[in-house]
Design an enzyme around this catalytic site. Structure first.
Site, mmCIF file in Angstrom:
data_model
loop_
_atom_site.group_PDB
_atom_site.id
_atom_site.type_symbol
_atom_site.label_atom_id
_atom_site.label_comp_id
_atom_site.label_asym_id
_atom_site.label_seq_id
_atom_site.Cartn_x
_atom_site.Cartn_y
_atom_site.Cartn_z
ATOM 1 N N LYS A 118 59.787 40.631 44.094
ATOM 2 C CA LYS A 118 59.231 39.502 43.341
ATOM 3 C C LYS A 118 60.304 38.754 42.562
ATOM 4 C CE LYS A 118 54.394 40.504 43.250
ATOM 5 N NZ LYS A 118 53.130 40.609 42.550
ATOM 6 N N LYS A 201 53.510 41.542 54.265
ATOM 7 C CA LYS A 201 52.181 41.844 53.731
ATOM 8 C C LYS A 201 51.371 40.565 53.535
ATOM 9 C CE LYS A 201 51.345 42.546 49.298
ATOM 10 N NZ LYS A 201 51.025 42.975 47.939
ATOM 11 N N LYS A 204 48.404 36.799 48.293
ATOM 12 C CA LYS A 204 47.831 35.546 47.788
ATOM 13 C C LYS A 204 48.909 34.551 47.383
ATOM 14 C CE LYS A 204 45.655 38.244 44.261
ATOM 15 N NZ LYS A 204 46.568 39.030 43.439
HETATM 16 N N1 AQP Z 1 47.939 42.976 52.189
HETATM 17 C C1 AQP Z 1 47.353 43.975 51.562
HETATM 18 N N2 AQP Z 1 46.848 45.029 52.247
HETATM 19 C C2 AQP Z 1 46.232 46.058 51.612
HETATM 20 N N3 AQP Z 1 46.081 46.102 50.256
HETATM 21 C C3 AQP Z 1 46.578 45.071 49.538
HETATM 22 N N4 AQP Z 1 46.590 44.804 48.228
HETATM 23 C C4 AQP Z 1 47.191 43.620 48.002
HETATM 24 N N5 AQP Z 1 47.582 43.078 49.166
HETATM 25 C C5 AQP Z 1 47.220 43.954 50.141
HETATM 26 C C6 AQP Z 1 46.022 45.693 47.218
HETATM 27 O O1 AQP Z 1 45.224 44.912 46.346
HETATM 28 C C7 AQP Z 1 45.306 45.484 45.045
HETATM 29 C C8 AQP Z 1 45.604 44.448 44.018
HETATM 30 O O2 AQP Z 1 46.794 43.769 44.276
HETATM 31 P P1 AQP Z 1 47.299 42.663 43.234
HETATM 32 O O3 AQP Z 1 46.665 41.375 43.496
HETATM 33 O O4 AQP Z 1 47.159 43.154 41.860
HETATM 34 O O5 AQP Z 1 48.802 42.582 43.517
HETATM 35 P P2 AQP Z 1 49.583 42.525 44.832
HETATM 36 O O6 AQP Z 1 49.593 43.861 45.487
HETATM 37 O O7 AQP Z 1 50.923 41.964 44.469
HETATM 38 O O8 AQP Z 1 48.733 41.513 45.734
HETATM 39 P P3 AQP Z 1 49.158 40.131 46.268
HETATM 40 O O9 AQP Z 1 48.028 39.522 47.030
HETATM 41 O O10 AQP Z 1 50.448 40.277 47.024
HETATM 42 O O11 AQP Z 1 49.336 39.338 44.937
HETATM 43 P P4 AQP Z 1 50.514 38.425 44.469
HETATM 44 O O12 AQP Z 1 50.752 37.499 45.627
HETATM 45 O O13 AQP Z 1 50.005 37.736 43.239
HETATM 46 O O14 AQP Z 1 51.670 39.317 44.191
HETATM 47 C C9 AQP Z 1 46.357 46.601 45.092
HETATM 48 O O15 AQP Z 1 45.680 47.836 45.221
HETATM 49 C C10 AQP Z 1 47.110 46.284 46.341
HETATM 50 O O16 AQP Z 1 47.669 47.445 46.919
#
Ligand code: AQP
Length: 342
Positions: A118, A201, A204
């Site tokens: 990040k 991955k 969002k």
């Molecule tokens: N692609 C994924 N596959 C499976 N699990 C996922 N999670 C996120 N993306 C996937 C799970 O969702 C939960 C919450 O995640 P988060 O939104 O707090 O943070 P993140 O993991 O950083 O998700 P994003 O979508 O990638 O958010 P941004 O883009 O804001 O950083 C966790 O349990 C995560 O494992």
């Protein structure tokens, strides 16, 4: 000394950092719903303090937090069965995080791959909060003495750090106070990948909207994104080993399996031999059938922000019945003098 027996308790959270993806749903929320019906107390959280480790527009943050709450409820999290909270309304999370900032070591944090991903090339310009993120996450979990945390694969390293922090705290103060929390990383969709690149991955914050399915996408958009998803020229194999070295194909099969509550082997028994031109419309129909009722209910709920705020206020009160005594005991262990009530 006998070890304390901890109440089986689940905690997990999601950042209100804008939209919810199919990855969040399959990797996290769908499994939160399953665990709510098992023999656990369940606490689910919109982690707004985590979201602000990168810039968030204040109006967007408020809107995204309410939308995330709507997403939780529309997906089946029942505020009668689970405690549903907004992290900043339960101040003990941040208070315990400070103690953990003093327990965790710089070297531990520097190994965290999410920070490296990040912060990117400009780590000197990243916020201190982004660096300390895993200590706050440990506090989110341990302020409830949570025993189990359902998460996607990407959070495994942070969960290991949570156990390291609990172990060091218990050791430093010669107590058996914090449990060693178990990560629960299960099912076909622990790592849903981008629809455009099977090595990344689904996220969002990916700049390409075509890379993900948003929980608010309408049926046509979902079908179009699946139709355009990157694949290879071969058809579906009839056994899982035929998906090795085929990340995009494997991703679509995993998504199907998770949506259908089937194993990958079951999906391939049924679908093996089909070309993607045949399989993609079947997957699109399934995705629309599962996701449209959720997005319709989300839209209804976000239209009532006062009701969401009321639910979150009630959730915070319930949560603080658990967190306030645990923080008080932590302060006592650390040697802080409690206020005198006169
Ligand atoms: N692609 C994924 N596959 C499976 N699990 C996922 N999670 C996120 N993306 C996937 C799970 O969702 C939960 C919450 O995640 P988060 O939104 O707090 O943070 P993140 O993991 O950083 O998700 P994003 O979508 O990638 O958010 P941004 O883009 O804001 O950083 C966790 O349990 C995560 O494992």
């Amino acid at each position: 000394m006998t070890s304390p027996v901890f109440t089986p308790r689940v905690f997990s959270g999601i950042q209100p950092s804008g939209g919810l993806t199919l990855g969040n749903y399959l990797g996290a929320i769908k499994r939160f719903v399953d665990m709510q019906d098992d023999a656990f107390e369940t606490i689910y959280c919109m982690v707004d303090l985590h979201a602000i480790t990168v810039w968030q527009d204040p109006a967007d943050l408020r809107r995204n937090t309410r939308e995330l709450c709507a997403g939780f409820i529309a997906s089946g999290i029942n505020p009668e069965k689970s405690i549903l909270i907004n992290q900043s309304q339960v101040p003990e999370h941040a208070q315990l995080a400070w103690i953990f900032n003093c327990v965790a070591r710089m070297g531990w944090m520097q190994r965290m791959t999410q920070f490296k991903d990040k912060a990117g090339k400009n780590a000197q310009n990243a916020s201190l909060g982004l660096f300390a993120y895993p200590a706050l996450m440990a506090a989110d979990i341990l302020i409830y003495h949570a025993t189990h945390v359902p998460v996607g694969e990407d959070q495994k390293q942070h969960l290991e750090l949570t156990r390291d922090i609990a172990t060091k705290f218990n050791h430093d103060f010669s107590v058996d106070f914090f449990p060693l929390t178990e990560p629960v990383i299960k099912g076909a969709a622990t790592r849903v990948m981008s629809l455009r690149d099977g090595s990344k991955k689904m996220s969002k914050s990916d700049p390409s909207d075509a890379s993900r399915i948003n929980m608010t996408d309408d049926s046509d958009t979902i079908a179009k994104k699946i139709r355009k998803a990157k694949t290879d020229p071969d058809g579906l194999p009839s056994e899982a080993k035929g998906l090795e070295e085929r990340p995009e194909a494997r991703n679509l099969v995993n998504i199907y399996a998770a949506l259908a509550d089937q194993t990958v082997a079951e999906v391939l028994t049924e679908m093996g031999g089909k070309q993607f031109s045949e399989f993609k419309p079947i997957l699109a129909d399934l995705a629309v059938a599962k996701l449209s009722p959720i997005s319709t209910e989300m839209a209804r709920l976000v239209a009532e922000p006062d009701e969401i705020d009321r639910l979150l206020t009630a959730g915070a009160q319930q949560a603080r019945d658990i967190t306030a005594p645990i923080l008080r005991q932590t302060y006592d262990i650390v040697g802080m003098i409690p206020p005198k009530h006169v």
